[in-house]
Write an enzyme that holds these catalytic residues in place. Structure first.
Site, PDB file in Angstrom:
ATOM      1  N   GLU A  44      -3.316  30.259  12.943  1.00 50.90           N
ATOM      2  CA  GLU A  44      -3.521  31.380  12.013  1.00 50.90           C
ATOM      3  C   GLU A  44      -2.937  31.048  10.644  1.00 50.90           C
ATOM      4  OE1 GLU A  44      -1.989  34.809  14.115  1.00 50.90           O
ATOM      5  OE2 GLU A  44      -3.734  34.810  15.462  1.00 50.90           O
ATOM      6  N   ASN A  45      -3.183  31.951   9.703  1.00 54.10           N
ATOM      7  CA  ASN A  45      -2.762  31.727   8.321  1.00 54.10           C
ATOM      8  C   ASN A  45      -2.442  33.074   7.683  1.00 54.10           C
ATOM      9  OD1 ASN A  45      -3.429  31.245   5.222  1.00 54.10           O
ATOM     10  ND2 ASN A  45      -3.109  29.242   6.144  1.00 54.10           N
ATOM     11  N   TYR A  48      -5.633  35.690   6.393  1.00 52.65           N
ATOM     12  CA  TYR A  48      -6.183  35.785   7.757  1.00 52.65           C
ATOM     13  C   TYR A  48      -7.483  35.018   8.021  1.00 52.65           C
ATOM     14  CZ  TYR A  48      -2.738  39.532   8.627  1.00 52.65           C
ATOM     15  OH  TYR A  48      -1.579  40.246   8.778  1.00 52.65           O
ATOM     16  N   GLU A  55     -11.059  27.139  20.350  1.00 52.67           N
ATOM     17  CA  GLU A  55     -12.285  26.441  20.757  1.00 52.67           C
ATOM     18  C   GLU A  55     -12.811  25.557  19.633  1.00 52.67           C
ATOM     19  OE1 GLU A  55     -11.507  29.639  20.978  1.00 52.67           O
ATOM     20  OE2 GLU A  55     -12.767  30.698  22.410  1.00 52.67           O
TER      21      GLU A  55
HETATM   22  N1  THU Z   1      -8.921  33.504  19.227  1.00 53.81           N
HETATM   23  C1  THU Z   1      -9.209  32.254  19.713  1.00 53.81           C
HETATM   24  O1  THU Z   1      -8.563  31.269  19.349  1.00 53.81           O
HETATM   25  N2  THU Z   1     -10.221  32.138  20.601  1.00 53.81           N
HETATM   26  C2  THU Z   1     -10.902  33.177  21.150  1.00 53.81           C
HETATM   27  O2  THU Z   1     -11.773  32.976  21.972  1.00 53.81           O
HETATM   28  C3  THU Z   1     -10.575  34.540  20.756  1.00 53.81           C
HETATM   29  C4  THU Z   1      -9.679  34.675  19.576  1.00 53.81           C
HETATM   30  C5  THU Z   1      -7.790  33.653  18.311  1.00 53.81           C
HETATM   31  C6  THU Z   1      -8.128  33.998  16.900  1.00 53.81           C
HETATM   32  C7  THU Z   1      -6.831  34.662  16.447  1.00 53.81           C
HETATM   33  O3  THU Z   1      -5.916  33.643  16.055  1.00 53.81           O
HETATM   34  C8  THU Z   1      -6.298  35.322  17.686  1.00 53.81           C
HETATM   35  O4  THU Z   1      -6.944  34.704  18.775  1.00 53.81           O
HETATM   36  C9  THU Z   1      -6.514  36.816  17.734  1.00 53.81           C
HETATM   37  O5  THU Z   1      -7.816  37.135  17.526  1.00 53.81           O
END
Ligand code: THU
Length: 130
Positions: A44-45, A48, A55
């Site tokens: 994250e950052n 946002y 994935e």
């Molecule tokens: N996120 C993922 O990395 N993969 C997913 O399949 C669902 C969401 C992350 C994005 C964000 O950093 C956090 O989960 C909350 O949405």
């Protein structure tokens, strides 16, 4: 590489997650047709939208190393609910592997198996491109 092992690799990759804003840590493990496995976590950052999902981290690692034939992907989040890939990740992965096997795991390692084309019905791309 068994399905169970791939899920375990996703769980291990989740340890590297950088998710101070959502506190939702995600790990992914992508099995390529040649047997290579690439893992990823969400990053994250403070701004946002700059963040990236686990994935796509794994897929970008594989693609940038020249591996674009994907067999299976395991993804696990931080809850007892199975974690399914977001819409952006589904589209991103569909580009390379419409028939990808997607193992959506819960934090305890239990998982359900989906086919990417079922998760992204009527997808744009592939044969619909001119
Ligand atoms: N996120 C993922 O990395 N993969 C997913 O399949 C669902 C969401 C992350 C994005 C964000 O950093 C956090 O989960 C909350 O949405």
């Amino acid at each position: 590489m068994t399905e169970h092992e791939l899920v375990q690799m996703a769980l291990a990759a989740r340890e590297q997650a950088y998710a101070p804003y959502s506190n939702f840590r995600v790990g992914a493990a992508l099995l390529c047709s040649d047997g290579n496995v690439y893992t990823g976590c969400n990053i994250e950052n403070a701004s946002y939208p700059c963040g990236i999902c686990a994935e796509r981290t794994a897929a970008a690692k594989a693609i940038s190393e020249g591996h674009t034939a994907f067999e299976a992907l395991a993804v696990v989040g931080s809850s007892q609910k199975i974690c399914t890939p977001c819409g952006l990740c589904r589209q991103f992965l569909f580009e390379f592997a419409p028939g990808l096997k997607v193992l959506c795991a819960a934090a305890d390692g239990s998982y359900k198996v989906y086919c990417l084309s079922d998760l992204l019905k009527g997808a744009f791309g592939g044969k619909s491109m001119p």
